[in-house]
Design a protein around this motif. Structure first.
Motif, PDB file in Angstrom:
ATOM      1  N   MET A   1      18.729   4.724  -0.689  1.00  0.00           N
ATOM      2  CA  MET A   1      17.839   5.773  -1.142  1.00  0.00           C
ATOM      3  C   MET A   1      18.580   6.635  -2.169  1.00  0.00           C
ATOM      4  SD  MET A   1      16.033   8.800   1.051  1.00  0.00           S
ATOM      5  CE  MET A   1      14.528   8.044   1.560  1.00  0.00           C
ATOM      6  N   THR A   2      17.886   7.022  -3.195  1.00  0.00           N
ATOM      7  CA  THR A   2      18.521   7.827  -4.241  1.00  0.00           C
ATOM      8  C   THR A   2      18.039   9.270  -4.160  1.00  0.00           C
ATOM      9  OG1 THR A   2      16.774   7.260  -5.807  1.00  0.00           O
ATOM     10  CG2 THR A   2      18.730   5.873  -5.808  1.00  0.00           C
ATOM     11  N   ASN A   3      18.822  10.151  -4.722  1.00  0.00           N
ATOM     12  CA  ASN A   3      18.421  11.548  -4.731  1.00  0.00           C
ATOM     13  C   ASN A   3      17.933  11.939  -6.115  1.00  0.00           C
ATOM     14  OD1 ASN A   3      20.633  12.292  -6.389  1.00  0.00           O
ATOM     15  ND2 ASN A   3      21.958  12.470  -4.617  1.00  0.00           N
ATOM     16  N   SER A   4      17.429  13.145  -6.228  1.00  0.00           N
ATOM     17  CA  SER A   4      16.860  13.572  -7.496  1.00  0.00           C
ATOM     18  C   SER A   4      17.913  13.705  -8.596  1.00  0.00           C
ATOM     19  CB  SER A   4      16.100  14.881  -7.332  1.00  0.00           C
ATOM     20  OG  SER A   4      16.960  15.927  -6.963  1.00  0.00           O
ATOM     21  N   LEU A   5      19.146  14.044  -8.251  1.00  0.00           N
ATOM     22  CA  LEU A   5      20.204  14.122  -9.257  1.00  0.00           C
ATOM     23  C   LEU A   5      20.445  12.753  -9.887  1.00  0.00           C
ATOM     24  CD1 LEU A   5      22.373  15.733 -10.752  1.00  0.00           C
ATOM     25  CD2 LEU A   5      23.912  15.248  -8.853  1.00  0.00           C
ATOM     26  N   THR A   6      20.461  11.719  -9.077  1.00  0.00           N
ATOM     27  CA  THR A   6      20.656  10.360  -9.578  1.00  0.00           C
ATOM     28  C   THR A   6      19.517   9.973 -10.516  1.00  0.00           C
ATOM     29  OG1 THR A   6      21.800   9.779  -7.529  1.00  0.00           O
ATOM     30  CG2 THR A   6      21.005   7.959  -8.871  1.00  0.00           C
ATOM     31  N   LYS A   7      18.300  10.309 -10.143  1.00  0.00           N
ATOM     32  CA  LYS A   7      17.135   9.997 -10.980  1.00  0.00           C
ATOM     33  C   LYS A   7      17.175  10.784 -12.289  1.00  0.00           C
ATOM     34  CE  LYS A   7      13.894   8.481  -7.458  1.00  0.00           C
ATOM     35  NZ  LYS A   7      13.755   7.119  -7.887  1.00  0.00           N
ATOM     36  N   LYS A   8      17.478  12.076 -12.208  1.00  0.00           N
ATOM     37  CA  LYS A   8      17.547  12.908 -13.404  1.00  0.00           C
ATOM     38  C   LYS A   8      18.640  12.424 -14.342  1.00  0.00           C
ATOM     39  CE  LYS A   8      15.711  17.142 -11.399  1.00  0.00           C
ATOM     40  NZ  LYS A   8      16.036  18.522 -11.012  1.00  0.00           N
ATOM     41  N   PHE A   9      19.770  12.039 -13.787  1.00  0.00           N
ATOM     42  CA  PHE A   9      20.871  11.532 -14.609  1.00  0.00           C
ATOM     43  C   PHE A   9      20.422  10.283 -15.368  1.00  0.00           C
ATOM     44  CE2 PHE A   9      24.702   8.921 -15.181  1.00  0.00           C
ATOM     45  CZ  PHE A   9      25.449   9.793 -15.955  1.00  0.00           C
ATOM     46  N   GLY A  10      19.759   9.384 -14.683  1.00  0.00           N
ATOM     47  CA  GLY A  10      19.261   8.173 -15.329  1.00  0.00           C
ATOM     48  C   GLY A  10      18.243   8.466 -16.410  1.00  0.00           C
ATOM     49  N   GLN A  11      17.339   9.402 -16.137  1.00  0.00           N
ATOM     50  CA  GLN A  11      16.336   9.784 -17.131  1.00  0.00           C
ATOM     51  C   GLN A  11      16.996  10.375 -18.374  1.00  0.00           C
ATOM     52  OE1 GLN A  11      13.984  12.461 -14.752  1.00  0.00           O
ATOM     53  NE2 GLN A  11      12.501  10.871 -14.208  1.00  0.00           N
ATOM     54  N   LYS A  12      18.043  11.156 -18.156  1.00  0.00           N
ATOM     55  CA  LYS A  12      18.742  11.792 -19.281  1.00  0.00           C
ATOM     56  C   LYS A  12      19.418  10.746 -20.159  1.00  0.00           C
ATOM     57  CE  LYS A  12      20.296  15.250 -21.671  1.00  0.00           C
ATOM     58  NZ  LYS A  12      19.577  16.430 -22.118  1.00  0.00           N
ATOM     59  N   ILE A  13      20.054   9.760 -19.546  1.00  0.00           N
ATOM     60  CA  ILE A  13      20.682   8.690 -20.318  1.00  0.00           C
ATOM     61  C   ILE A  13      19.629   7.977 -21.151  1.00  0.00           C
ATOM     62  CG2 ILE A  13      21.825   6.436 -20.179  1.00  0.00           C
ATOM     63  CD1 ILE A  13      23.250   7.512 -17.661  1.00  0.00           C
ATOM     64  N   LYS A  14      18.516   7.643 -20.529  1.00  0.00           N
ATOM     65  CA  LYS A  14      17.443   6.935 -21.229  1.00  0.00           C
ATOM     66  C   LYS A  14      16.901   7.774 -22.386  1.00  0.00           C
ATOM     67  CE  LYS A  14      13.319   4.260 -20.221  1.00  0.00           C
ATOM     68  NZ  LYS A  14      12.421   3.805 -19.151  1.00  0.00           N
ATOM     69  N   LEU A  15      16.705   9.084 -22.152  1.00  0.00           N
ATOM     70  CA  LEU A  15      16.205   9.973 -23.193  1.00  0.00           C
ATOM     71  C   LEU A  15      17.154   9.997 -24.397  1.00  0.00           C
ATOM     72  CD1 LEU A  15      14.277  12.164 -24.270  1.00  0.00           C
ATOM     73  CD2 LEU A  15      15.618  13.821 -22.962  1.00  0.00           C
ATOM     74  N   ILE A  16      18.421  10.202 -24.149  1.00  0.00           N
ATOM     75  CA  ILE A  16      19.396  10.250 -25.246  1.00  0.00           C
ATOM     76  C   ILE A  16      19.439   8.907 -25.963  1.00  0.00           C
ATOM     77  CG2 ILE A  16      21.843  10.502 -25.839  1.00  0.00           C
ATOM     78  CD1 ILE A  16      22.037  12.499 -23.471  1.00  0.00           C
ATOM     79  N   ARG A  17      19.400   7.831 -25.190  1.00  0.00           N
ATOM     80  CA  ARG A  17      19.429   6.487 -25.788  1.00  0.00           C
ATOM     81  C   ARG A  17      18.224   6.294 -26.709  1.00  0.00           C
ATOM     82  NH1 ARG A  17      17.239   1.813 -24.376  1.00  0.00           N
ATOM     83  NH2 ARG A  17      16.579   2.403 -22.273  1.00  0.00           N
TER      84      ARG A  17
END
Length: 76
Positions: A1-17
């Motif tokens: 199970m993942t937490n919201s920090l893990t999800k937000k971190f992934g979203q941020k990488i994708k956004l910058i990419r």
């Protein structure tokens, strides 16, 4: 199970990419992280190490702290 920090971190990488017009495959190559692992990181399915965080920030040419600024992830 993942937490919201893990999800937000992934979203941020994708956004910058996306903003830098870099494919996931290219980011994987630049950061020396497999594409399958990079996909899991971006989807927030797995956490990553600090070493990988550093590699990703270098590959995206951003400061590490920018990867943890989540103020703009819901704007897109």
């Amino acid at each position: 199970m993942t937490n919201s920090l893990t999800k937000k971190f992934g979203q941020k990488i994708k956004l910058i990419r996306f903003q830098k017009n870099i494919s996931q495959e290219k980011l994987s190559e630049l950061s020396e992280i497999s594409r399958s692992v990079m996909g899991k990181i971006e989807r927030g399915e797995i956490s990553t190490t600090l070493n990988s965080v550093e590699k990703i920030s270098e590959a995206l040419n951003v400061n590490v702290k920018e990867l943890f600024d989540f103020s703009d992830i819901n704007k897109y």
